[in-house]
Motif scaffolding. Structure first.
Motif, PDB file in Angstrom:
ATOM      1  N   SER A   2       7.278  10.526   5.343  1.00  0.00           N
ATOM      2  CA  SER A   2       8.620  10.968   5.697  1.00  0.00           C
ATOM      3  C   SER A   2       9.624   9.850   5.449  1.00  0.00           C
ATOM      4  N   GLU A   3      10.893  10.186   5.565  1.00  0.00           N
ATOM      5  CA  GLU A   3      11.943   9.197   5.383  1.00  0.00           C
ATOM      6  C   GLU A   3      11.724   8.018   6.333  1.00  0.00           C
ATOM      7  N   VAL A   4      11.894   6.823   5.806  1.00  0.00           N
ATOM      8  CA  VAL A   4      11.659   5.608   6.586  1.00  0.00           C
ATOM      9  C   VAL A   4      12.764   5.426   7.620  1.00  0.00           C
ATOM     10  N   LYS A   5      12.377   5.210   8.846  1.00  0.00           N
ATOM     11  CA  LYS A   5      13.334   5.025   9.939  1.00  0.00           C
ATOM     12  C   LYS A   5      13.723   3.546  10.097  1.00  0.00           C
ATOM     13  N   VAL A   6      12.735   2.647  10.019  1.00  0.00           N
ATOM     14  CA  VAL A   6      12.985   1.225  10.249  1.00  0.00           C
ATOM     15  C   VAL A   6      12.433   0.405   9.091  1.00  0.00           C
ATOM     16  N   SER A   7      13.274  -0.435   8.521  1.00  0.00           N
ATOM     17  CA  SER A   7      12.835  -1.417   7.531  1.00  0.00           C
ATOM     18  C   SER A   7      12.724  -2.751   8.242  1.00  0.00           C
ATOM     19  N   ILE A   8      11.535  -3.307   8.210  1.00  0.00           N
ATOM     20  CA  ILE A   8      11.272  -4.580   8.875  1.00  0.00           C
ATOM     21  C   ILE A   8      11.317  -5.676   7.819  1.00  0.00           C
ATOM     22  N   ILE A   9      12.244  -6.582   7.989  1.00  0.00           N
ATOM     23  CA  ILE A   9      12.489  -7.645   7.024  1.00  0.00           C
ATOM     24  C   ILE A   9      11.675  -8.870   7.420  1.00  0.00           C
ATOM     25  N   ILE A  10      10.789  -9.297   6.515  1.00  0.00           N
ATOM     26  CA  ILE A  10      10.019 -10.524   6.716  1.00  0.00           C
ATOM     27  C   ILE A  10      10.265 -11.430   5.517  1.00  0.00           C
ATOM     28  N   TRP A  34       7.980   3.254   9.761  1.00  0.00           N
ATOM     29  CA  TRP A  34       8.546   1.980   9.332  1.00  0.00           C
ATOM     30  C   TRP A  34       7.975   1.562   7.980  1.00  0.00           C
ATOM     31  N   GLU A  35       8.640   0.590   7.400  1.00  0.00           N
ATOM     32  CA  GLU A  35       8.138  -0.104   6.221  1.00  0.00           C
ATOM     33  C   GLU A  35       8.390  -1.597   6.459  1.00  0.00           C
ATOM     34  N   ILE A  36       7.601  -2.430   5.819  1.00  0.00           N
ATOM     35  CA  ILE A  36       7.875  -3.863   5.815  1.00  0.00           C
ATOM     36  C   ILE A  36       8.421  -4.206   4.439  1.00  0.00           C
ATOM     37  N   VAL A  37       9.559  -4.876   4.419  1.00  0.00           N
ATOM     38  CA  VAL A  37      10.113  -5.415   3.180  1.00  0.00           C
ATOM     39  C   VAL A  37       9.826  -6.913   3.243  1.00  0.00           C
ATOM     40  N   PHE A  38       8.861  -7.343   2.449  1.00  0.00           N
ATOM     41  CA  PHE A  38       8.335  -8.699   2.512  1.00  0.00           C
ATOM     42  C   PHE A  38       8.891  -9.510   1.352  1.00  0.00           C
ATOM     43  N   TRP A  39       9.669 -10.517   1.676  1.00  0.00           N
ATOM     44  CA  TRP A  39      10.271 -11.378   0.664  1.00  0.00           C
ATOM     45  C   TRP A  39       9.506 -12.700   0.628  1.00  0.00           C
ATOM     46  N   GLU A  49      -1.182 -13.005  -1.350  1.00  0.00           N
ATOM     47  CA  GLU A  49      -2.464 -12.295  -1.263  1.00  0.00           C
ATOM     48  C   GLU A  49      -2.600 -11.580   0.080  1.00  0.00           C
ATOM     49  N   ILE A  50      -2.211 -12.251   1.136  1.00  0.00           N
ATOM     50  CA  ILE A  50      -2.302 -11.651   2.475  1.00  0.00           C
ATOM     51  C   ILE A  50      -1.348 -10.472   2.592  1.00  0.00           C
ATOM     52  N   ALA A  51      -0.099 -10.636   2.208  1.00  0.00           N
ATOM     53  CA  ALA A  51       0.882  -9.550   2.314  1.00  0.00           C
ATOM     54  C   ALA A  51       0.468  -8.336   1.493  1.00  0.00           C
ATOM     55  N   LYS A  52       0.016  -8.561   0.282  1.00  0.00           N
ATOM     56  CA  LYS A  52      -0.375  -7.456  -0.605  1.00  0.00           C
ATOM     57  C   LYS A  52      -1.616  -6.723  -0.111  1.00  0.00           C
ATOM     58  N   SER A  53      -2.421  -7.373   0.705  1.00  0.00           N
ATOM     59  CA  SER A  53      -3.668  -6.757   1.175  1.00  0.00           C
ATOM     60  C   SER A  53      -3.427  -5.605   2.148  1.00  0.00           C
ATOM     61  N   LYS A  57       2.594   0.182   2.752  1.00  0.00           N
ATOM     62  CA  LYS A  57       3.603   0.053   3.816  1.00  0.00           C
ATOM     63  C   LYS A  57       4.262  -1.325   3.799  1.00  0.00           C
ATOM     64  N   VAL A  58       3.679  -2.259   3.055  1.00  0.00           N
ATOM     65  CA  VAL A  58       4.293  -3.572   2.851  1.00  0.00           C
ATOM     66  C   VAL A  58       4.801  -3.610   1.420  1.00  0.00           C
TER      67      VAL A  58
END
Length: 115
Positions: A2-10, A34-39, A49-53, A57-58
């Motif tokens: 479904s449409e993402v409600k919260v984008s979590i910025i890391i 939610w989704e994680i937007v990992f920069w 490697e850890i983030a992509k694992s 959702k990341v």
């Protein structure tokens, strides 16, 4: 999904020792939309490697150069798809009901801009 409600910025710069706990605290949320937007701010360790694992959702983004935290966050915000933004530093963790308790505060009162 479904449409993402919260984008979590890391934003991350060489945080392989801490990032897993931070991401796990998001995956342990009772609120699931939610989704994680990992920069990745030009890390040279195993942060990527850890983030992509964690799967789709990341949403992982890599920068060839290191930016200030403010600029990196703004670049992340540009990638966000959520209705709301949340910021999580790599050395922090969230309690499981953080989002479940915060999101209704926004939904109940249009005048609330920050929790």
């Amino acid at each position: 999904m479904s449409e993402v409600k919260v984008s979590i910025i890391i934003n991350c710069l060489n945080e392989e020792k801490k990032i897993r706990q931070a991401i796990d605290s998001v995956f342990n949320q009772t609120f699931k939309n939610w989704e994680i937007v990992f920069w990745d701010n030009a890390s040279t360790d195993k942060s990527a490697e850890i983030a992509k694992s964690y799967g789709e959702k990341v949403r992982y983004f890599y920068s060839e150069e290191t930016h200030s935290l403010g600029k990196a966050r703004n670049l992340c915000i540009g990638k966000a798809r959520g209705e709301f933004l949340a910021f999580l530093d790599c050395d922090d963790i969230w309690l499981p009901q953080k989002l479940e308790k915060q999101i209704p505060l926004f939904e109940k009162n249009q005048n609330v801009g920050l929790v």
